[in-house]
Write a protein that holds these residues in place. Structure first.
Motif, PDB file in Angstrom:
ATOM      1  N   THR A  42       0.862  -1.184   0.000  1.00 51.04           N
ATOM      2  CA  THR A  42       0.000   0.000   0.000  1.00 51.04           C
ATOM      3  C   THR A  42       0.895   1.229   0.000  1.00 51.04           C
ATOM      4  O   THR A  42       2.093   1.141   0.292  1.00 51.04           O
ATOM      5  CB  THR A  42      -0.920   0.023   1.235  1.00 51.04           C
ATOM      6  N   ASN A  88      -5.491   1.964  -4.373  1.00 50.51           N
ATOM      7  CA  ASN A  88      -4.654   1.246  -5.330  1.00 50.51           C
ATOM      8  C   ASN A  88      -3.593   0.432  -4.580  1.00 50.51           C
ATOM      9  O   ASN A  88      -2.805   0.985  -3.816  1.00 50.51           O
ATOM     10  CB  ASN A  88      -3.975   2.217  -6.294  1.00 50.51           C
ATOM     11  N   SER A  90      -0.872  -3.236  -4.681  1.00 49.86           N
ATOM     12  CA  SER A  90      -0.142  -4.222  -5.472  1.00 49.86           C
ATOM     13  C   SER A  90       0.107  -5.434  -4.600  1.00 49.86           C
ATOM     14  O   SER A  90       0.458  -5.299  -3.419  1.00 49.86           O
ATOM     15  CB  SER A  90       1.181  -3.636  -5.971  1.00 49.86           C
ATOM     16  N   LEU A  92       2.022  -9.322  -4.390  1.00 49.92           N
ATOM     17  CA  LEU A  92       3.016 -10.235  -4.937  1.00 49.92           C
ATOM     18  C   LEU A  92       2.785 -11.608  -4.345  1.00 49.92           C
ATOM     19  O   LEU A  92       2.767 -11.771  -3.119  1.00 49.92           O
ATOM     20  CB  LEU A  92       4.434  -9.768  -4.621  1.00 49.92           C
ATOM     21  N   THR A 139       2.550 -10.504 -10.003  1.00 49.69           N
ATOM     22  CA  THR A 139       2.305  -9.198  -9.414  1.00 49.69           C
ATOM     23  C   THR A 139       0.911  -8.755  -9.836  1.00 49.69           C
ATOM     24  O   THR A 139       0.632  -8.629 -11.032  1.00 49.69           O
ATOM     25  CB  THR A 139       3.348  -8.167  -9.877  1.00 49.69           C
ATOM     26  N   GLY A 141      -2.212  -6.101  -9.669  1.00 48.14           N
ATOM     27  CA  GLY A 141      -2.652  -4.750  -9.368  1.00 48.14           C
ATOM     28  C   GLY A 141      -4.154  -4.737  -9.150  1.00 48.14           C
ATOM     29  O   GLY A 141      -4.901  -5.434  -9.841  1.00 48.14           O
ATOM     30  N   ASP A 213      -5.209  -5.973 -13.017  1.00 50.47           N
ATOM     31  CA  ASP A 213      -4.201  -6.448 -13.962  1.00 50.47           C
ATOM     32  C   ASP A 213      -3.248  -7.403 -13.270  1.00 50.47           C
ATOM     33  O   ASP A 213      -3.166  -7.444 -12.042  1.00 50.47           O
ATOM     34  CB  ASP A 213      -3.431  -5.278 -14.594  1.00 50.47           C
ATOM     35  N   ARG A 215       0.801  -9.229 -13.781  1.00 49.58           N
ATOM     36  CA  ARG A 215       2.074  -9.416 -14.475  1.00 49.58           C
ATOM     37  C   ARG A 215       2.669 -10.736 -14.023  1.00 49.58           C
ATOM     38  O   ARG A 215       2.869 -10.962 -12.831  1.00 49.58           O
ATOM     39  CB  ARG A 215       3.041  -8.278 -14.204  1.00 49.58           C
ATOM     40  N   ASP A 225       1.957  -9.506 -19.453  1.00 48.63           N
ATOM     41  CA  ASP A 225       0.980  -8.653 -18.794  1.00 48.63           C
ATOM     42  C   ASP A 225      -0.436  -8.986 -19.260  1.00 48.63           C
ATOM     43  O   ASP A 225      -0.662  -9.290 -20.438  1.00 48.63           O
ATOM     44  CB  ASP A 225       1.273  -7.176 -19.094  1.00 48.63           C
TER      45      ASP A 225
END
Length: 242
Positions: A42, A88, A90, A92, A139, A141, A213, A215, A225
């Motif tokens: 974050t 927003n 991310s 992993l 990864t 999103g 999304d 990756r 991607d």
């Protein structure tokens, strides 16, 4: 001299071979089903923050035809404050064995033991790690939100997450069980060791991440991607919790 495998230093600053899909790629789903934890990133005021999290992946639900990832958090935590300010996030996730291989020039401050000092268990872990190098890391999103407190949606996601992250002690061996308990206590801010307290506590908030999304990266440095786009029409409700 041992032959070195050339890595593929593919440019990855932008979108690489981007595709669109309404469902996650199968290898990402498998990774999410195999892994026990993910890293949640974050950020607010240009200050990133990373947390190790238990999670539950749901390909769809009565509240979303699209795939979501469910987590729980202490409402007074830094990550909660961050995602309220900036949704927003991310994530992993990977299913690689995390044993550190021995370095060729060990330093006093770090590095794993060489073969002469390695136990049979360490050798086994190293072999497992070697066999897992063809795995991918993903990864992800997305946009995170707190499920409305007291809502049917919150109750549903909480129950799915509880069922997915409650383990019998006999199937959570040794250090893994200790790590599991530490993560429970971290997320619940509890000093108790009651199973499920990190999910079922009254003050614990349910975090729902809508995936935007993905990756995919492999060990050679190749990346792919994907954009996750809404599908036409409602999807059947599937319980993706393991």
């Amino acid at each position: 001299m041992e032959q070195q495998i050339t890595l593929n230093h593919e440019a990855s600053a932008g979108d690489t071979h981007k595709r669109s899909t309404s469902t996650l790629p199968p290898e990402v789903v498998q990774c999410l089903e195999n892994a026990r934890f993910l890293h949640l990133a974050t950020c607010t005021d240009n200050q990133p923050h990373v947390s190790l999290m238990n999670y539950t992946y749901l390909p769809s639900s009565p509240y979303s035809p699209a795939p979501v990832i469910v987590m729980t958090t202490n409402p007074a935590s830094k990550k909660t404050n961050n995602l309220v300010e900036n949704p927003n996030v991310s994530l992993l996730v990977h299913d690689w064995v995390s044993h550190r291989p021995p370095t060729s020039h060990r330093r006093p401050s770090g590095g794993s033991p060489g073969p002469e000092h390695r136990s049979s268990l360490a050798s086994l872990l190293l072999n497992l790690n070697t066999s897992a190098v063809s795995s991918i890391s993903a990864t992800i999103g997305g946009s995170a939100r707190l499920a409305e407190r007291g809502s049917d949606e919150e109750a549903y996601y909480r129950q799915q997450h509880l069922e997915n992250n409650t383990f019998d002690q006999e199937v959570v061996p040794g250090a893994f069980h200790s790590q599991h308990q530490q993560q429970q206590q971290q997320d619940s801010n509890s000093t108790g060791d009651g199973q499920g307290c990190f999910v079922a506590g009254e003050e614990v908030r349910v975090v729902v991440v809508n995936i935007k999304d993905v990756r995919i990266s492999d060990w050679k440095g190749q990346v792919r991607d994907w954009d996750i786009v809404p599908q036409d029409g409602p999807a059947p409700a599937i319980n993706g919790a393991r």
